[in-house]
Design a protein around this motif. Sequence first.
Motif, PDB file in Angstrom:
ATOM      1  N   GLU A   9       0.844  -1.209   0.000  1.00  0.00           N
ATOM      2  CA  GLU A   9       0.000   0.000   0.000  1.00  0.00           C
ATOM      3  C   GLU A   9       0.877   1.256   0.000  1.00  0.00           C
ATOM      4  N   TRP A  11       3.944   1.499  -1.146  1.00  0.00           N
ATOM      5  CA  TRP A  11       4.590   1.605  -2.448  1.00  0.00           C
ATOM      6  C   TRP A  11       3.629   2.207  -3.481  1.00  0.00           C
ATOM      7  N   HIS A  12       2.363   1.757  -3.487  1.00  0.00           N
ATOM      8  CA  HIS A  12       1.367   2.300  -4.419  1.00  0.00           C
ATOM      9  C   HIS A  12       1.124   3.785  -4.144  1.00  0.00           C
ATOM     10  N   ARG A  13       1.107   4.149  -2.873  1.00  0.00           N
ATOM     11  CA  ARG A  13       0.905   5.566  -2.522  1.00  0.00           C
ATOM     12  C   ARG A  13       2.066   6.417  -3.034  1.00  0.00           C
ATOM     13  N   GLN A  15       4.109   5.692  -5.510  1.00  0.00           N
ATOM     14  CA  GLN A  15       4.037   5.716  -6.973  1.00  0.00           C
ATOM     15  C   GLN A  15       3.007   6.742  -7.440  1.00  0.00           C
TER      16      GLN A  15
END
Length: 134
Positions: A9, A11-13, A15
């Motif tokens: 989560e 990492w997605h944030r 990105q």
Amino acid sequence: AARVAFRVEEWHRRQAEIEARLKALEKERDERERRIQALVDKVRVTAEVDPERVCQATENTANRRKKTGESGLAPGGLFPCHGFTEEKLMKDPRFRLQSALASAGLLHSDYARQVLSAVCPSAGPRHMQSSAFS
């Protein structure tokens, strides 16, 4: 597993933040380009191509021609001459001979050296070239 899900989560944030930052930079660059283009369009010179106008005399030159005569140049020329003119050079017999030998392709021959040394210069040496010491 909760820690892995948290890291995914995170990492997605990150990105998404990076992508948003890149989009903002792109938008800012596009806005800057648009402003620059608007300024260029505002100050662009809109003159038609006219080669005849380029060859015309400027107002200053036209006024000078009225004052000094037809040629537009002062009697001494546009700039003062501090060196030799073609007329002065051609009055010197050694220069005329050297020019004729060069045009004939004989300038670097023994004959040319012999002839040039035999011709007297049009004027004698200047007083500064002589020495008081023997």
